[in-house]
Design an enzyme around this catalytic site. Structure first.
Site, mmCIF file in Angstrom:
data_model
loop_
_atom_site.group_PDB
_atom_site.id
_atom_site.type_symbol
_atom_site.label_atom_id
_atom_site.label_comp_id
_atom_site.label_asym_id
_atom_site.label_seq_id
_atom_site.Cartn_x
_atom_site.Cartn_y
_atom_site.Cartn_z
ATOM 1 C CB CYS A 97 100.052 -45.997 -44.153
ATOM 2 S SG CYS A 97 101.895 -45.728 -44.046
ATOM 3 C CG ASP A 155 110.203 -38.889 -45.526
ATOM 4 O OD1 ASP A 155 110.086 -39.776 -45.064
ATOM 5 O OD2 ASP A 155 109.813 -37.773 -45.278
ATOM 6 N NE ARG A 212 103.901 -43.712 -39.858
ATOM 7 C CZ ARG A 212 103.913 -42.943 -41.373
ATOM 8 N NH1 ARG A 212 104.323 -43.474 -42.698
ATOM 9 N NH2 ARG A 212 104.185 -42.170 -41.255
ATOM 10 N NE ARG A 220 99.748 -38.511 -49.344
ATOM 11 C CZ ARG A 220 101.039 -39.376 -48.732
ATOM 12 N NH1 ARG A 220 101.145 -40.528 -49.069
ATOM 13 N NH2 ARG A 220 101.282 -38.554 -47.159
ATOM 14 C CE LYS A 265 104.389 -35.298 -47.195
ATOM 15 N NZ LYS A 265 103.854 -36.085 -46.376
ATOM 16 C CG ASN A 266 106.512 -34.078 -43.865
ATOM 17 O OD1 ASN A 266 105.478 -34.478 -44.706
ATOM 18 N ND2 ASN A 266 107.739 -34.931 -43.837
HETATM 19 C C1 UD1 Z 1 106.584 -37.665 -40.025
HETATM 20 C C2 UD1 Z 1 107.217 -37.787 -41.466
HETATM 21 C C3 UD1 Z 1 107.170 -38.671 -42.735
HETATM 22 C C4 UD1 Z 1 108.722 -38.921 -42.115
HETATM 23 C C5 UD1 Z 1 108.755 -39.646 -40.603
HETATM 24 C C6 UD1 Z 1 110.231 -39.639 -40.175
HETATM 25 C C7 UD1 Z 1 104.651 -36.006 -41.538
HETATM 26 C C8 UD1 Z 1 103.887 -35.432 -42.330
HETATM 27 N N1 UD1 Z 1 105.402 -36.975 -41.857
HETATM 28 O O1 UD1 Z 1 105.817 -39.032 -39.930
HETATM 29 O O2 UD1 Z 1 107.274 -37.589 -44.085
HETATM 30 O O3 UD1 Z 1 108.791 -40.200 -42.343
HETATM 31 O O4 UD1 Z 1 108.063 -38.276 -39.763
HETATM 32 O O5 UD1 Z 1 111.162 -38.818 -40.325
HETATM 33 O O6 UD1 Z 1 105.914 -34.813 -40.997
HETATM 34 N N2 UD1 Z 1 106.668 -44.269 -33.979
HETATM 35 C C9 UD1 Z 1 105.646 -44.640 -32.674
HETATM 36 N N3 UD1 Z 1 104.556 -44.379 -32.037
HETATM 37 C C10 UD1 Z 1 104.325 -43.534 -31.720
HETATM 38 C C11 UD1 Z 1 104.570 -42.633 -33.475
HETATM 39 C C12 UD1 Z 1 105.799 -43.449 -33.913
HETATM 40 O O7 UD1 Z 1 106.268 -46.073 -32.292
HETATM 41 O O8 UD1 Z 1 103.282 -43.003 -31.535
HETATM 42 C C13 UD1 Z 1 107.047 -44.809 -34.648
HETATM 43 C C14 UD1 Z 1 106.763 -45.093 -35.849
HETATM 44 O O9 UD1 Z 1 106.256 -46.646 -36.051
HETATM 45 C C15 UD1 Z 1 108.527 -44.720 -36.974
HETATM 46 C C16 UD1 Z 1 109.273 -43.915 -35.596
HETATM 47 O O10 UD1 Z 1 108.123 -44.295 -34.840
HETATM 48 O O11 UD1 Z 1 108.495 -46.476 -36.281
HETATM 49 C C17 UD1 Z 1 109.054 -42.720 -36.742
HETATM 50 O O12 UD1 Z 1 107.590 -42.123 -36.464
HETATM 51 P P1 UD1 Z 1 107.338 -40.460 -36.396
HETATM 52 O O13 UD1 Z 1 108.709 -40.003 -36.256
HETATM 53 O O14 UD1 Z 1 106.513 -40.767 -35.359
HETATM 54 O O15 UD1 Z 1 106.840 -40.066 -38.474
HETATM 55 P P2 UD1 Z 1 105.208 -39.613 -38.616
HETATM 56 O O16 UD1 Z 1 105.158 -38.461 -37.839
HETATM 57 O O17 UD1 Z 1 104.171 -40.411 -38.880
#
Ligand code: UD1
Length: 435
Positions: free
Chosen positions: A133, A324, A138, A416, A39-40
């Site tokens: 979420c 995850d 997030r 999902r 999915k990711n």
């Molecule tokens: C992706 C995955 C999700 C997985 C996560 C961590 C997808 C669609 N989803 O989510 O399944 O659990 O990686 O491996 O690929 N953060 C900030 N600021 C930002 C962005 C992130 O503070 O601008 C923080 C987030 O709140 C979180 C951490 O960084 O605590 C990790 O987030 P991130 O690596 O961005 O995860 P996603 O891309 O949302």
């Protein structure tokens, strides 16, 4: 080929909202199972298609509600999508819109990854703020500050992001304070057609980043270093569509390994990738499972022994233990002799499934981002509901072990990320039904 009509998709969603999984625990899982595409990986690649002028064909694209939502976003932008089995064909020759309706943004938080792609193609993008979420706040500050560095003007007003790059996007040297998966993807997507050179330092190294780069390179992009801490991108004028097969889903792999282990079963997982499981396989081995691979795409797990708690598990960015996989591993740990300590370092609120696991008889205490799990010999069936995608998968895992008949509601979370969890598990001998 079935086209995505809004009516069909809405009807399917309504059915999903009302259905339940009914699981009678206690059956040992045995046999072979095929793991679907990630999915990711599929989601950012579907976003990446926006950058291409032509037809793209995505194979091994899992039939998931999130993938459907991504296709609906593509339709809104003016792409034409159709699906035949696990293959999706997208024609993105002519785009007519640069805004993503807020209901689609709300449906799938990761739709924020369309931002980099739309701005890269159209020079303009309007979408609603994804907001929080189930896993807690997030933020997307890293996405936005990086895009600003690349020349994007971003107005944040009334929950909407209005983004434009009137003079075009320009390459930039970006250092991420945290190797965010989504931010790394958004920067890559924005950079491939930007003017000049982009470098991403402290980039996310997840296999899904490598898969996105591999698809974009097939389309004509010039990306190097994906999978390492620094990614280099030379902007190109134009991308053509390409044919690509999505990598296997390592979290689905981990889920079915947990299901095999909790039933003390013996399962062969096919169409997976052993190489992506380097932080997960040792945990199963520590518990006492035998795990082998015959070839990179096959994993054999045998849990027909007495298993013990693996000690402390700390979630980390790739190649560390994935956040995850934490909920399903917690369900498994609940049934093992000894104590397991889970330290969640990626998300603030990733223990919501613990209350539901406790309803099944698990002994878990949570203090902030640490959960202590005392293994018990028996779980008992209950009515439980999925709190989020992987939390739902954790309940399925636990229910396979619990004595009696467990009902799991809120399946839309599970759907999902799992294309057909009940058929997959039934094929291994589980007593599971969707009603
Ligand atoms: C992706 C995955 C999700 C997985 C996560 C961590 C997808 C669609 N989803 O989510 O399944 O659990 O990686 O491996 O690929 N953060 C900030 N600021 C930002 C962005 C992130 O503070 O601008 C923080 C987030 O709140 C979180 C951490 O960084 O605590 C990790 O987030 P991130 O690596 O961005 O995860 P996603 O891309 O949302």
């Amino acid at each position: 080929m079935d086209n995505f009509t809004a009516g069909e998709l809405l009807e399917r969603e309504a059915n999903l909202k009302n259905s339940k999984l009914v699981i009678r625990g206690g059956k040992r899982l045995e046999g072979e199972i095929y793991v679907h595409g990630a999915k990711n990986s599929a989601l950012p690649i579907l976003a990446g298609v926006v950058l291409c002028q032509g037809e793209s064909v995505l194979h091994n694209c899992p039939r998931l509600s999130d993938a459907d939502a991504a296709c609906r976003i593509l339709n809104c932008l003016g792409c034409k999508c159709s699906r035949a089995g696990d293959s999706v064909v997208i024609n993105s020759a002519d785009l007519i819109n640069y805004d993503v309706p807020s209901d689609l943004m709300r449906e799938m938080r990761s739709s924020i990854v369309f931002l980099g792609a739309i701005i890269g193609r159209m020079g303009r993008c309007k979408l609603s703020f994804p907001g929080g979420c189930e896993l807690g706040p997030r933020p997307i500050d890293l996405h936005l500050s990086s895009l600003r560095k690349m020349g994007v003007d971003i107005n944040e007003e009334h929950g909407f992001l209005d983004c434009s790059a009137e003079k075009g996007l320009k390459g930039a040297v970006i250092s991420l304070a945290f190797p965010s998966v989504g931010a790394t993807e958004n920067i890559i997507l924005a950079a491939v057609r930007a003017k000049g050179h982009t470098e991403i330092h402290n980039a996310a190294r997840e296999p899904e980043i490598v898969d996105l780069a591999s698809f974009l390179n097939k389309c004509g992009a010039k990306i190097k270093g994906a999978g390492d801490g620094t990614i280099y991108i030379e902007g190109v004028e134009k991308l053509e569509g390409a044919e690509h097969s999505v990598i296997p889903d390592r979290i689905v792999t981990a889920t079915y390994m947990c299901c095999a282990a909790i039933t003390r079963g013996e399962v062969v997982l096919k169409k997976t990738d052993y190489r992506q499981m380097s932080a997960i396989v040792p945990v199963f081995e520590q518990m006492g499972c035998s795990v082998y691979t015959y070839s990179d795409d096959t994993i054999y797990i045998n849990a027909r022994k007495s298993l013990k708690a693996p000690g402390t598990l700390r979630t980390m960015v790739y190649p560390g233990f994935p956040t995850d996989a934490q909920p399903m591993m917690m369900a498994l740990a609940s049934t093992l002799t000894g104590t397991t300590v889970f330290v969640e370092t990626i998300f603030d609120n990733r223990f919501r499934h613990t209350d539901e696991l406790c309803r099944l008889g698990a002994k878990i205490s949570v203090e902030g981002t640490v959960a202590v799990v005392e293994g018990v010999q028996k779980l008992s069936a209950a009515q439980v509901h999925s709190t989020d995608l992987r939390g739902g998968a954790a309940l399925v895992t636990a229910a396979l072990f619990a004595k009696g008949v467990t009902n799991i509601s809120n399946l839309y979370h599970i759907d999902r990320g799992y294309a057909n969890i009940e058929a997959d598990l039934r094929g291994l001998g589980a007593d599971i039904m969707r009603v």
